[in-house]
Design a protein around this motif. Structure first.
Motif, PDB file in Angstrom:
ATOM      1  N   ILE A  54     -55.373  73.175  -4.048  1.00 18.37           N
ATOM      2  CA  ILE A  54     -56.214  73.522  -2.893  1.00 18.37           C
ATOM      3  C   ILE A  54     -57.604  73.940  -3.371  1.00 18.37           C
TER       4      ILE A  54
ATOM      5  N   ALA B 139     -51.277  77.304   3.519  1.00 21.46           N
ATOM      6  CA  ALA B 139     -50.781  75.913   3.506  1.00 21.46           C
ATOM      7  C   ALA B 139     -49.355  75.835   4.035  1.00 21.46           C
TER       8      ALA B 139
ATOM      9  N   THR C 194     -59.223  70.530  -5.224  1.00 16.52           N
ATOM     10  CA  THR C 194     -59.343  69.260  -4.489  1.00 16.52           C
ATOM     11  C   THR C 194     -59.488  69.464  -2.982  1.00 16.52           C
TER      12      THR C 194
ATOM     13  N   ASP D  99     -48.714  72.323   6.510  1.00 15.81           N
ATOM     14  CA  ASP D  99     -49.246  71.287   5.624  1.00 15.81           C
ATOM     15  C   ASP D  99     -48.338  71.119   4.405  1.00 15.81           C
TER      16      ASP D  99
ATOM     17  N   PRO E 143     -53.261  63.064  -1.838  1.00 17.07           N
ATOM     18  CA  PRO E 143     -52.181  63.914  -2.329  1.00 17.07           C
ATOM     19  C   PRO E 143     -50.875  63.140  -2.465  1.00 17.07           C
TER      20      PRO E 143
ATOM     21  N   HIS F 260     -46.805  67.175   0.226  1.00 18.61           N
ATOM     22  CA  HIS F 260     -46.523  67.682   1.572  1.00 18.61           C
ATOM     23  C   HIS F 260     -45.120  68.269   1.691  1.00 18.61           C
TER      24      HIS F 260
ATOM     25  N   LYS G 247     -57.081  69.954  -1.046  1.00 16.10           N
ATOM     26  CA  LYS G 247     -55.879  69.408  -0.404  1.00 16.10           C
ATOM     27  C   LYS G 247     -54.639  69.972  -1.086  1.00 16.10           C
TER      28      LYS G 247
END
Length: 884
Positions: free
Chosen positions: A503, A376, A506, A381, A480, A512, A508
């Motif tokens: 992660i 990530a 979900t 991300d 998110p 961020h 996600k």
């Protein structure tokens, strides 16, 4: 406009009233709104045992700034608040509270103890939330959550069962960190490593069958000798190759242990021989697994020696250490004792030295989830601000071990594992104990006694608070989340756990951006702590100076990731700024009176001072927005502060006074419009940082508007960009500054006015001064301002100052009272004559030159040179006066 501000700014008198009004109007509440973009922040949940400290104040001020900014930009802004049950911290508090009442938690049992915990939570859990309200936090209090409420508990149980079913949660006997005081296991993240002074005890282990031959080992924990099951050497170490496979007599026991070869051993460190105690050292545990060694636990849970320790049984670990060392010495097996500073693991809460121990515990397998969390960051991300903190995150994940999640506590989420009392079969499931054992059909079950690490539940915070595992509208809309604001000290505790949990559950990332802030230190740069007694209570600061002053202080000079120092002088400076804003606003409103100021004004009607300030405010809105979007909150607030204090108050308000005090109503209206418009826009830009004072002023200035916090954030408008006027007024400001410098250097009182001549061969420059006629003379304390292309008719003795494209002249006689100045300079000449004579006398004295230190002699030479230069200036000024 009949409404007026009070004569003086009194934060105590307005803050509670304003906050209650915001609450009553429901401004903080966010709803699922398809017509708006969502913006979400989850509040790092403070412990229910907690009280607001400076770290909380900084953290929550930053979150509130961002949420207020986004709310004004038109986002559906949710700031999700809540508290954490804090497992061990709360259990210790409640246990101590009961102890003070003479109650032992073991005697009253688990159920009764938990009643006291819930009572504690009810009594103290809301304290810090009330304090956050005092700070001005605009969180959605209607959505307040608790990590052990019904919804969060359901999420915890669901995640546990999912990971168990996937084979990523397992129970096994492995080496863990054990706190003897709290009597619970700890994760690696809860262990602080501190340097402690200790010793290396060098001990001889006799080689079986070789009388008089020994293997010498060195250890910092001689008491663990009783749990040794081998001695290891490096397979490439020529010194010990013949020993591998031989047996050693373990001192103070009747056991024999083997010498084994393992690459873990560093040939260069110590003697090159390492005692292996698999049950009490994480590295030894791994060695033991490779060589199938027995794990012998020699400690009770309270760190006393257990029944396997013979005559040392029942002794505290450190008492046993002394006894064992004494006995080794008596047997002639103690070779030497060498002082040694080494890193020791301590429990981050109670600061007790932890013991590595092999115990049956619950673990989460971390390999796959750790890799997903790394991916990530690498994909972008997930981003850290500052970016450098991504290295801390990466380093931790690259070295992560399986997470020990079970705790031997009563307060917390109980592990949903159930044991059949008839056959011992274990079942992990949702919704309580099974009706029937799948193995034997029995119907009697007992639940696992252990609870989960508090970070297991707080790791789910970004999505459990929004209704997960149910697919709620809130989860679909607000998740998110956008940014997490937190300190660098809990990146591995909490941030990493949230990322891999989100992660996995979900698909996600939970947010961020991770905005990292530093610690708030005292004025000497020390960490605030109870032991030092240097902590500052934010509520005390708010009571004395107001929440806005505290918030501005915390953000002034603040840079992401950097620690900051707290000074009371900074709070006073922030309060002074609040007073400045208040007094300037009051002045503007008094001049507005009942004048009806239009919403818009044709820029052609504005003088160029007004166009200048409008243009500056316009650029400010663009710059501050850019800073806010980059999370440069300290830079943003500094720009707003400088604009309000210097450009608006010190310059534009002063420029506007000649017009305001005139009788020309046509000229007044555009200036009043500018004052009101620019003040309104500046208050909006300041609002996220200082919400209370901006609300009070804005609503008084704009009685037809509901609240500054729901007014639109200022945006750049091309029609308000006046480059030429900005350049012109900057020239005026420079001219005024130079004139003030001249006056100041000659001690000219403000009341004394002088004729000012502006000489320039450039018509464009003269035009700028012509258009500034209404305010330039006032700011320059000028009797008159003459604009001309040459120096004609200006006395030779006039003072001059150079500015871009022009020279300013002020006649000498206009500034100086010649008789008084002549008298002052004559006295100064007499003083300097005496000083020069004294200095010459000293430097002409051979004894002084020979005996005085060279530094002293040089100082006297420097003084003489300085006196001579001053005398030359005085003589020149007196000669100049004689001409007049």
């Amino acid at each position: 406009m009949s409404k007026e501000l009070a004569k003086t700014y009194d934060p105590k008198g307005i803050e509670d009233r304003i906050y209650q009004n915001w609450m009553d109007k429901g401004y903080f509440h966010a709803k699922v709104n398809p017509d708006k973009k969502p913006f979400t922040i989850v509040m790092p949940p403070p412990n229910v045992t907690g009280q607001l400290h400076m770290g909380h104040a900084l953290d929550n001020t930053m979150q509130d700034i961002l949420i207020r900014y986004k709310r004004m930009q038109g986002y559906e802004a949710l700031w999700q608040p809540g508290t954490d049950h804090a497992a061990i911290a709360t259990e210790v508090k409640v246990t101590n509270m009961l102890k003070d009442k003479g109650i032992d938690k073991r005697e009253i049992g688990r159920e009764e103890f938990l009643k006291y915990c819930w009572q504690w939570k009810d009594n103290y859990g809301s304290r810090i939330m009330k304090q956050l309200r005092k700070l001005g936090s605009s969180a959605d209090w209607e959505r307040e959550r608790f990590t052990m409420d019904e919804g969060c508990s359901k999420a915890v149980e669901e995640v546990f069962c999912r990971l168990y079913e996937k084979g990523w949660i397992y129970k096994g006997s492995r080496i863990i960190n054990w706190c003897p005081k709290c009597q619970t296991s700890l994760s690696d993240a809860e262990v602080e490593h501190v340097d402690q002074d200790g010793f290396f005890w060098h001990i001889n282990y006799p080689i079986v069958g070789e009388e008089g031959r020994f293997v010498e080992i060195a250890t910092t924990r001689p008491e663990t000798l009783l749990g040794d099951t081998a001695v290891a050497v490096n397979p490439d170490d020529e010194r010990y190759k013949d020993l591998v496979g031989k047996m050693l007599k373990l001192p103070l026991t009747d056991r024999e242990i083997p010498v084994i070869a393992d690459e873990y051993v560093d040939k260069e460190f110590g003697t090159g021989c390492v005692k292996i105690t698999p049950a009490h050292d994480p590295n030894d545990f791994e060695v033991g697994k490779r060589h199938n060694l027995e794990e012998i636990n020699i400690l009770n849970d309270d760190a006393t020696m257990n029944e396997k320790c013979g005559k040392y049984a029942g002794m505290d670990r450190y008492v046993a250490r002394k006894a064992i060392v004494k006995d080794l010495e008596d047997l002639g097996l103690l070779v030497k004792v060498v002082p040694h500073t080494h890193s020791v693991g301590t429990h981050d809460r109670c600061h007790t030295t932890v013991e590595p121990m092999v115990k049956p515990q619950w673990f989460v397998r971390m390999k796959e989830m750790g890799q997903a969390a790394l991916a990530a960051l690498n994909s972008g991300d997930l981003q850290f601000v500052p970016e450098s903190y991504g290295k801390t995150y990466t380093h931790w994940l690259e070295n992560i071990k399986d997470w020990c999640i079970s705790r031997q506590l009563w307060w917390g989420h109980r592990i949903p594992a159930y044991y059949c009392e008839d056959c011992g079969e274990m079942v992990v499931q949702r919704g309580g104990a099974p009706a029937k054992c799948p193995k034997c059909g029995g119907t009697h079950f007992r639940q696992e006694e252990d609870t989960l690490d508090t970070w297991f539940s707080s790791a789910l915070w970004p999505f459990s608070t929004l209704g997960w595992p149910d697919k709620t509208p809130e989860l679909e809309y607000f998740y998110p989340t956008d940014v997490l604001v937190t300190g660098y000290d809990i990146i591995f505790f909490w941030v990493i756990r949230m990322v891999f949990s989100a992660i996995e559950q979900t698909g996600k990332v939970p947010f961020h951006h991770v905005l990292i802030h530093g610690l708030v230190r005292d004025s000497q740069g020390r960490k605030m702590s109870k032991s030092l007694g240097n902590g500052i209570d934010p509520i005390e600061v708010i009571d004395k100076y107001g929440a806005d002053a505290l918030r501005l202080t915390l953000m002034t000079g603040n840079a992401p990731g950097n620690d900051m120092r707290f000074y009371w002088e900074k709070v006073e400076a922030s309060r002074n700024f609040a007073n400045k804003v208040w007094n300037a606003s009051r002045f503007i409103m008094m001049n507005l009176g009942d004048t009806e100021v239009p919403k818009e004004m044709d820029p052609a009607r504005l003088d160029y001072a007004s166009r200048w300030i409008l243009s500056k405010a316009n650029t400010l809105a663009k710059d501050v927005t850019e800073n806010m979007d980059k999370y440069e909150l300290g830079i943003a607030v500094q720009k707003v502060y400088d604009f309000i204090w210097e450009e608006f108050c010190d310059w534009y308000i002063e420029m506007s006074k000649p017009v305001l005090y005139s009788e020309n109503e046509d000229e007044k209206l555009p200036v009043l419009w500018t004052l009101k418009t620019v003040l309104s826009e500046a208050l909006k830009l300041l609002h996220p940082f200082m919400p209370f004072i901006t609300e009070e002023i804005y609503c008084t200035l704009n009685p037809d508007e509901e609240s500054v916090m729901i007014s639109p954030w200022p945006v750049y408008r091309e029609e308000y960009h006046f480059e030429e006027e900005e350049s012109a007024v900057e020239l005026m400001k420079e001219a005024v500054r130079r004139i003030r410098d001249v006056r100041s250097s000659h001690n000219v009182p403000p009341s004394k006015k002088a004729n000012v001549f502006i000489v320039s061969g450039e018509e464009d420059v003269l035009k700028k001064f012509r258009e500034a006629e209404s305010f330039f003379g006032t700011l320059a304390h000028a009797e008159s301002v003459s604009l001309q292309k040459t120096k004609e008719n200006i006395d030779d003795d006039a003072f001059s100052a150079i500015i871009p494209g022009a020279v300013i002249y002020i006649p000498f006689a206009d500034l100086i009272d010649i008789d008084k100045e002549r008298e002052r300079l004559t006295k100064e000449r007499e003083r300097l004559t005496k000083e020069i004579a004294r200095s010459n006398g000293m430097l002409g004295n051979e004894k002084f030159l020979q005996k005085a230190p060279e530094k002293k002699v040089q100082e006297e030479r420097d003084k003489l040179e300085n006196y001579r230069q001053m005398m030359a200036q005085v003589e020149e000024r007196l000669a100049q006066l004689e001409k007049n």
